[in-house]
Design a protein around this motif. Structure first.
Motif, PDB file in Angstrom:
ATOM      1  N   ARG A 113      -6.528  -7.525  -1.963  1.00 62.03           N
ATOM      2  CA  ARG A 113      -7.889  -7.187  -2.374  1.00 62.03           C
ATOM      3  C   ARG A 113      -7.984  -5.757  -2.926  1.00 62.03           C
ATOM      4  O   ARG A 113      -9.071  -5.181  -2.956  1.00 62.03           O
ATOM      5  CB  ARG A 113      -8.847  -7.344  -1.191  1.00 62.03           C
ATOM      6  CG  ARG A 113      -8.866  -8.743  -0.571  1.00 62.03           C
ATOM      7  CD  ARG A 113      -9.714  -9.694  -1.385  1.00 62.03           C
ATOM      8  NE  ARG A 113     -11.117  -9.308  -1.317  1.00 62.03           N
ATOM      9  CZ  ARG A 113     -11.935  -9.659  -0.316  1.00 62.03           C
ATOM     10  NH1 ARG A 113     -11.489 -10.396   0.682  1.00 62.03           N
ATOM     11  NH2 ARG A 113     -13.199  -9.289  -0.340  1.00 62.03           N
ATOM     12  N   ALA A 114      -6.855  -5.192  -3.340  1.00 68.30           N
ATOM     13  CA  ALA A 114      -6.804  -3.869  -3.974  1.00 68.30           C
ATOM     14  C   ALA A 114      -7.305  -2.748  -3.066  1.00 68.30           C
ATOM     15  O   ALA A 114      -7.875  -1.761  -3.526  1.00 68.30           O
ATOM     16  CB  ALA A 114      -7.593  -3.865  -5.282  1.00 68.30           C
ATOM     17  N   CYS A 115      -7.086  -2.881  -1.774  1.00 68.36           N
ATOM     18  CA  CYS A 115      -7.470  -1.824  -0.841  1.00 68.36           C
ATOM     19  C   CYS A 115      -6.425  -0.712  -0.873  1.00 68.36           C
ATOM     20  O   CYS A 115      -5.217  -0.992  -0.970  1.00 68.36           O
ATOM     21  CB  CYS A 115      -7.583  -2.386   0.577  1.00 68.36           C
ATOM     22  SG  CYS A 115      -8.083  -1.159   1.803  1.00 68.36           S
ATOM     23  N   PRO A 116      -6.828   0.575  -0.818  1.00 67.31           N
ATOM     24  CA  PRO A 116      -5.846   1.661  -0.758  1.00 67.31           C
ATOM     25  C   PRO A 116      -4.998   1.570   0.507  1.00 67.31           C
ATOM     26  O   PRO A 116      -5.520   1.599   1.630  1.00 67.31           O
ATOM     27  CB  PRO A 116      -6.713   2.924  -0.747  1.00 67.31           C
ATOM     28  CG  PRO A 116      -8.023   2.510  -1.333  1.00 67.31           C
ATOM     29  CD  PRO A 116      -8.211   1.079  -0.917  1.00 67.31           C
ATOM     30  N   LEU A 117      -3.694   1.470   0.337  1.00 62.17           N
ATOM     31  CA  LEU A 117      -2.812   1.278   1.485  1.00 62.17           C
ATOM     32  C   LEU A 117      -2.717   2.510   2.372  1.00 62.17           C
ATOM     33  O   LEU A 117      -2.471   2.401   3.574  1.00 62.17           O
ATOM     34  CB  LEU A 117      -1.409   0.885   0.993  1.00 62.17           C
ATOM     35  CG  LEU A 117      -1.292  -0.490   0.325  1.00 62.17           C
ATOM     36  CD1 LEU A 117       0.113  -0.702  -0.216  1.00 62.17           C
ATOM     37  CD2 LEU A 117      -1.658  -1.602   1.315  1.00 62.17           C
ATOM     38  N   HIS A 118      -2.913   3.712   1.808  1.00 64.92           N
ATOM     39  CA  HIS A 118      -2.741   4.906   2.629  1.00 64.92           C
ATOM     40  C   HIS A 118      -3.825   5.055   3.694  1.00 64.92           C
ATOM     41  O   HIS A 118      -3.697   5.876   4.606  1.00 64.92           O
ATOM     42  CB  HIS A 118      -2.733   6.164   1.740  1.00 64.92           C
ATOM     43  CG  HIS A 118      -4.086   6.585   1.258  1.00 64.92           C
ATOM     44  ND1 HIS A 118      -4.669   6.048   0.129  1.00 64.92           N
ATOM     45  CD2 HIS A 118      -4.973   7.493   1.756  1.00 64.92           C
ATOM     46  CE1 HIS A 118      -5.852   6.620  -0.058  1.00 64.92           C
ATOM     47  NE2 HIS A 118      -6.062   7.488   0.918  1.00 64.92           N
TER      48      HIS A 118
ATOM     49  N   HIS B 172      -6.664  -6.406   5.848  1.00 66.93           N
ATOM     50  CA  HIS B 172      -6.270  -7.671   6.483  1.00 66.93           C
ATOM     51  C   HIS B 172      -4.867  -7.634   7.089  1.00 66.93           C
ATOM     52  O   HIS B 172      -4.325  -8.673   7.456  1.00 66.93           O
ATOM     53  CB  HIS B 172      -6.352  -8.828   5.479  1.00 66.93           C
ATOM     54  CG  HIS B 172      -7.728  -9.074   4.962  1.00 66.93           C
ATOM     55  ND1 HIS B 172      -8.205  -8.480   3.813  1.00 66.93           N
ATOM     56  CD2 HIS B 172      -8.755  -9.842   5.448  1.00 66.93           C
ATOM     57  CE1 HIS B 172      -9.461  -8.868   3.590  1.00 66.93           C
ATOM     58  NE2 HIS B 172      -9.815  -9.699   4.566  1.00 66.93           N
ATOM     59  N   GLY B 173      -4.282  -6.460   7.173  1.00 65.41           N
ATOM     60  CA  GLY B 173      -3.037  -6.321   7.908  1.00 65.41           C
ATOM     61  C   GLY B 173      -1.778  -6.708   7.157  1.00 65.41           C
ATOM     62  O   GLY B 173      -0.710  -6.831   7.764  1.00 65.41           O
ATOM     63  N   TRP B 174      -1.836  -6.926   5.848  1.00 64.35           N
ATOM     64  CA  TRP B 174      -0.616  -7.231   5.116  1.00 64.35           C
ATOM     65  C   TRP B 174       0.321  -6.025   5.186  1.00 64.35           C
ATOM     66  O   TRP B 174      -0.120  -4.876   5.036  1.00 64.35           O
ATOM     67  CB  TRP B 174      -0.944  -7.558   3.660  1.00 64.35           C
ATOM     68  CG  TRP B 174      -1.666  -8.883   3.490  1.00 64.35           C
ATOM     69  CD1 TRP B 174      -2.422  -9.542   4.419  1.00 64.35           C
ATOM     70  CD2 TRP B 174      -1.681  -9.678   2.308  1.00 64.35           C
ATOM     71  NE1 TRP B 174      -2.926 -10.694   3.897  1.00 64.35           N
ATOM     72  CE2 TRP B 174      -2.493 -10.817   2.603  1.00 64.35           C
ATOM     73  CE3 TRP B 174      -1.124  -9.570   1.049  1.00 64.35           C
ATOM     74  CZ2 TRP B 174      -2.731 -11.823   1.659  1.00 64.35           C
ATOM     75  CZ3 TRP B 174      -1.370 -10.574   0.106  1.00 64.35           C
ATOM     76  CH2 TRP B 174      -2.158 -11.685   0.408  1.00 64.35           C
TER      77      TRP B 174
ATOM     78  N   CYS C 128       6.108  -7.811   0.491  1.00 66.11           N
ATOM     79  CA  CYS C 128       5.213  -8.092   1.599  1.00 66.11           C
ATOM     80  C   CYS C 128       5.941  -8.983   2.614  1.00 66.11           C
ATOM     81  O   CYS C 128       6.346 -10.106   2.283  1.00 66.11           O
ATOM     82  CB  CYS C 128       3.946  -8.797   1.101  1.00 66.11           C
ATOM     83  SG  CYS C 128       2.719  -9.094   2.398  1.00 66.11           S
ATOM     84  N   GLU C 129       6.102  -8.472   3.829  1.00 66.59           N
ATOM     85  CA  GLU C 129       6.858  -9.210   4.847  1.00 66.59           C
ATOM     86  C   GLU C 129       5.963  -9.778   5.950  1.00 66.59           C
ATOM     87  O   GLU C 129       6.458 -10.487   6.822  1.00 66.59           O
ATOM     88  CB  GLU C 129       7.919  -8.292   5.486  1.00 66.59           C
ATOM     89  CG  GLU C 129       9.088  -7.984   4.566  1.00 66.59           C
ATOM     90  CD  GLU C 129      10.223  -7.299   5.295  1.00 66.59           C
ATOM     91  OE1 GLU C 129       9.986  -6.770   6.398  1.00 66.59           O
ATOM     92  OE2 GLU C 129      11.354  -7.300   4.768  1.00 66.59           O
TER      93      GLU C 129
END
Length: 537
Positions: A263-268, A282-284, A292-293
Motif C-alpha cells: 500500500r506504498a507505506c514508508p517502510l522506515h 500490515h507487517g510485510w 518479501c519473506e
C-alpha cells in the motif's frame, strides 16, 4: 577557439626592461656568481663573496628568449614562450632578492660602530642618502617584477579560459567545418587575438534540471557506519527517490526502496525484525535484497521491491544508484596517516548539491563570509590563487595553508595547517605542525536538497576524542560555519531559479569550482574520458 588563437594569447613574451642599477657581474660561465656588483655605468660597487651564492647561481635566460614577437605560433612555440616566461620570472625574482640583500649588508656596514669612528656625520648622511636612493630603485624594480608576474598569470588564466571554453562547446566536427563565419564568431576570434578573455565560460541558471542518469553511475557514501545499528534504519533520499538502509541477519547493510509494495507505506516508519524491515501498516517484511519473506494474515506472494548495491567500507555505507554495473572498487575517504577521527556529522541542507560543492571548493570567500568563525581576524590578501596540476582536481591555496581536492562524484577533502584550533599559521601545510582534515560528502537528495556527511579528523590533541559530549560541541561549530555559507548559497539558489547565472564571470581563484563544473558537464553528456581525471565512463 583553436590552437592558433591559444598561441596568439602568448605571442608577446613578457617585455624585458632595462636592468636595474645594481646588476651582477657577468663573465661566469653557466650562471650567476655573487662575487661582485656593478653600477649602471660599470663602476665597481662591491666585491664580496656571499654565503648565499648557491641560491642565486641561476643562468640569465634572456639570451635564450624565443624570437617570435609579432607572429602567430603553433602550440609547441606557445608552450616554449610560457616556459621562458616562468624561467625569466624566477631569475628576475632572485635578482631582486639579491639586490635587497646586498643593500642591507651595505647599510649594516655604514652603521657599524667601528666605521662610524672614522667617518664624519656628513659622510654618514651622504652614504645613507645614496643607499636610500638605491633601495628606492630596488623597490621600484620589485614592483616591475610584480607587474610581470601579474601579466604572466593573466596569460595563463586566459589560456585556461580558452581551454575551458573549448571543453564547454559540444559541437561535432561537421558543425565546426560547415558552419559559416558569423559576426559574433569573427568578434570572438578578434578578441582572442587581442588577448581579451571571454566574459562567460559557464552557464548555470534557471530551474535545476532532472539529474542525468550518467551522474548516478558512481558509488555514493550515504551514512556513517556508527549511525547504523542492528535494530535501526536510516531513511535517505537520493536523486529524488526514497530509500532506507538497514542491516540484515549477517550484519551487512542493505538499501531498499522506502515504499512498501502493498500500500506504498514508508517502510522506515516500521521496525527491523530479525534482519528484515517490517512495514508498520500490515507487517510485510523485506530482506536487504528487497524480497518479501513474510506476509502476516495472508498467503505469501512472490513480491520484491527495488534494492541497490550496498557496501560498507572504512566506516561508511555506500550505494550505487545507477543502472550500469557497479565499479569494482570504492574510493578511499580515510584521513591521511597520523590523523584520528573526532567527529562524524550528518545534516540535511535546503540547497542543490552542485551549489554546495561550488561553495566548499572556494576558499577566497572566507575572509568575508566566515568573519565570526574560523576566518575571524584573517587579513584580505591582495591576490588569492588556487594552484593545481594541469589535469588535476586537487591542489593548494595560496596564501592559505590548505590543500584541497574534489573527488568524484560529490566529495571534497581538505587538509588545513593550523597552530591551534581556529588559527592559521600562514604557511604551507607541510610547514605547519598540526593539521585539521575534513571530508564533506554532498549527496544529491533532490534538486533543491543535499544530504551532507561531514567527518573531521585531527593529528593532535587525541584526548579531545574522549571528552564527554565533545561530539555536540563539534556539531555546534560545524553548524555555525555552515550557517554563514547557507544564507549566501540559498540566496544564490533563489536567483538561479529565477534565471541568474551563478557562474557569470569566473576569475582565477575559481579554478577548482570551474573544473568541477566541467567534469560534471562531461559526465552528463556521456564523454568517454572525463576531463581532469584518469577515470573513464
Amino acid at each position: 577557439m583553436n590552437a592558433v588563437a591559444t598561441a596568439a594569447a602568448l605571442s608577446l613574451p613578457i617585455s624585458l626592461c632595462k636592468s636595474s642599477r645594481i646588476s651582477t657581474r657577468k663573465g661566469v660561465k653557466g650562471g650567476l656568481r655573487v662575487v661582485a656588483v656593478f653600477g649602471e655605468e660599470g663602476e665597481l660597487v662591491e666585491e664580496k663573496k656571499s654565503i648565499w651564492g648557491p641560491l642565486f647561481d641561476v643562468e640569465d635566460p634572456r639570451s635564450k628568449a624565443p624570437q617570435c614577437k609579432g607572429k602567430f605560433m603553433d602550440v609547441n612555440q606557445a608552450l616554449e614562450v610560457a616556459r621562458y616566461d616562468i624561467q625569466y620570472l624566477d631569475w628576475r625574482a632572485r635578482q631582486d632578492v639579491l639586490t635587497i640583500m646586498l643593500l642591507h649588508e651595505k647599510v649594516v656596514e655604514v652603521l657599524n660602530p667601528l666605521a662610524r669612528e672614522y667617518k664624519s656625520i656628513g659622510t654618514l648622511k651622504k652614504d645613507l642618502a645614496g643607499l636610500q636612493e638605491e633601495l628606492a630603485q630596488a623597490h621600484r624594480q620589485v614592483h616591475i617584477s610584480e607587474a610581470r608576474v601579474g601579466t604572466a598569470l593573466d596569460k595563463l588564466a586566459y589560456m585556461e579560459a580558452l581551454v575551458n571554453d573549448r571543453l564547454l562547446q559540444d559541437r561535432t566536427t561537421t558543425e565546426t567545418n560547415e558552419a559559416p563565419p558569423s559576426p559574433s564568431t569573427s568578434t570572438q576570434s578578434l578578441n582572442a587575438v587581442k588577448g581579451k578573455p571571454p566574459r562567460k565560460s559557464l552557464k548555470v541558471s534557471g530551474p535545476v534540471q532532472p539529474y542525468h542518469p550518467n551522474l548516478k553511475n558512481f558509488w555514493y557514501p550515504v551514512a556513517f557506519s556508527t549511525d547504523l545499528k542492528d535494530d535501526t534504519m536510516i531513511p535517505i533520499d537520493c536523486f529524488e527517490e526514497p530509500w532506507v538502509i538497514f542491516r540484515g541477519k549477517d550484519g551487512r547493510p542493505g538499501c531498499v526502496q522506502n515504499t512498501c509494495a502493498h500500500r506504498a507505506c514508508p517502510l522506515h516508519l516500521g521496525s527491523v525484525n530479525e534482519g528484515r524491515i517490517q512495514c508498520p501498516y500490515h507487517g510485510w517484511e523485506y530482506t536487504t535484497d528487497g524480497k518479501c519473506e513474510k506476509m502476516p494474515s495472508t498467503r505469501l506472494l512472490d513480491v520484491k521491491i527495488r534494492s541497490l548495491p550496498c557496501f560498507e567500507q572504512e566506516g561508511m555505507i555506500w550505494i550505487w544508484p545507477g543502472d550500469d554495473p557497479p565499479a569494482a572498487t570504492l574510493p578511499s575517504l580515510l584521513p591521511p596517516p597520523g590523523f584520528q577521527i573526532h567527529a562524524e556529522i550528518v545534516m540535511e541542507l535546503p540547497v542543490e548539491h552542485g551549489l554546495l560543492l561550488d561553495n566548499l571548493l572556494d576558499l577566497a570567500h572566507a575572509p568575508f563570509t566566515h568573519t565570526s568563525t574560523f576566518a575571524k581576524g584573517w587579513t584580505v590578501p591582495s591576490l588569492v590563487k588556487f594552484l593545481t596540476p594541469a589535469s588535476g582536481l586537487q591542489g593548494y591555496w595560496d596564501p592559505y595553508p590548505i590543500d584541497m581536492e574534489f573527488r568524484p562524484p560529490c566529495m571534497v577533502l581538505s587538509t588545513i595547517g593550523i597552530s591551534k584550533p581556529g588559527k592559521l599559521e600562514g604557511q604551507s601545510t607541510e610547514q605547519c605542525a598540526t593539521h585539521l582534515h575534513q571530508l564533506h560528502v554532498c549527496l544529491p537528495s533532490s534538486r533543491q536538497k543535499t544530504r551532507l556527511l561531514y567527518r573531521m579528523s585531527l593529528d593532535f590533541a587525541p584526548l579531545l576524542k574522549h571528552i564527554p559530549f565533545m561530539q555536540y560541541l563539534w556539531r555546534h561549530f560545524a553548524e555555525q560555519v555552515l550557517n554563514e555559507d547557507l544564507r549566501l548559497v540559498v540566496g544564490q539558489q533563489e536567483r538561479m531559479l529565477n534565471g541568474a547565472n551563478i557562474w557569470n564571470l569566473p576569475v582565477s581563484y575559481d579554478k577548482l569550482g570551474v573544473r568541477y563544473r566541467l567534469w560534471r558537464n562531461a559526465v552528463e553528456r556521456g564523454a568517454k574520458r572525463l576531463p581532469f581525471s584518469k577515470q573513464s565512463v
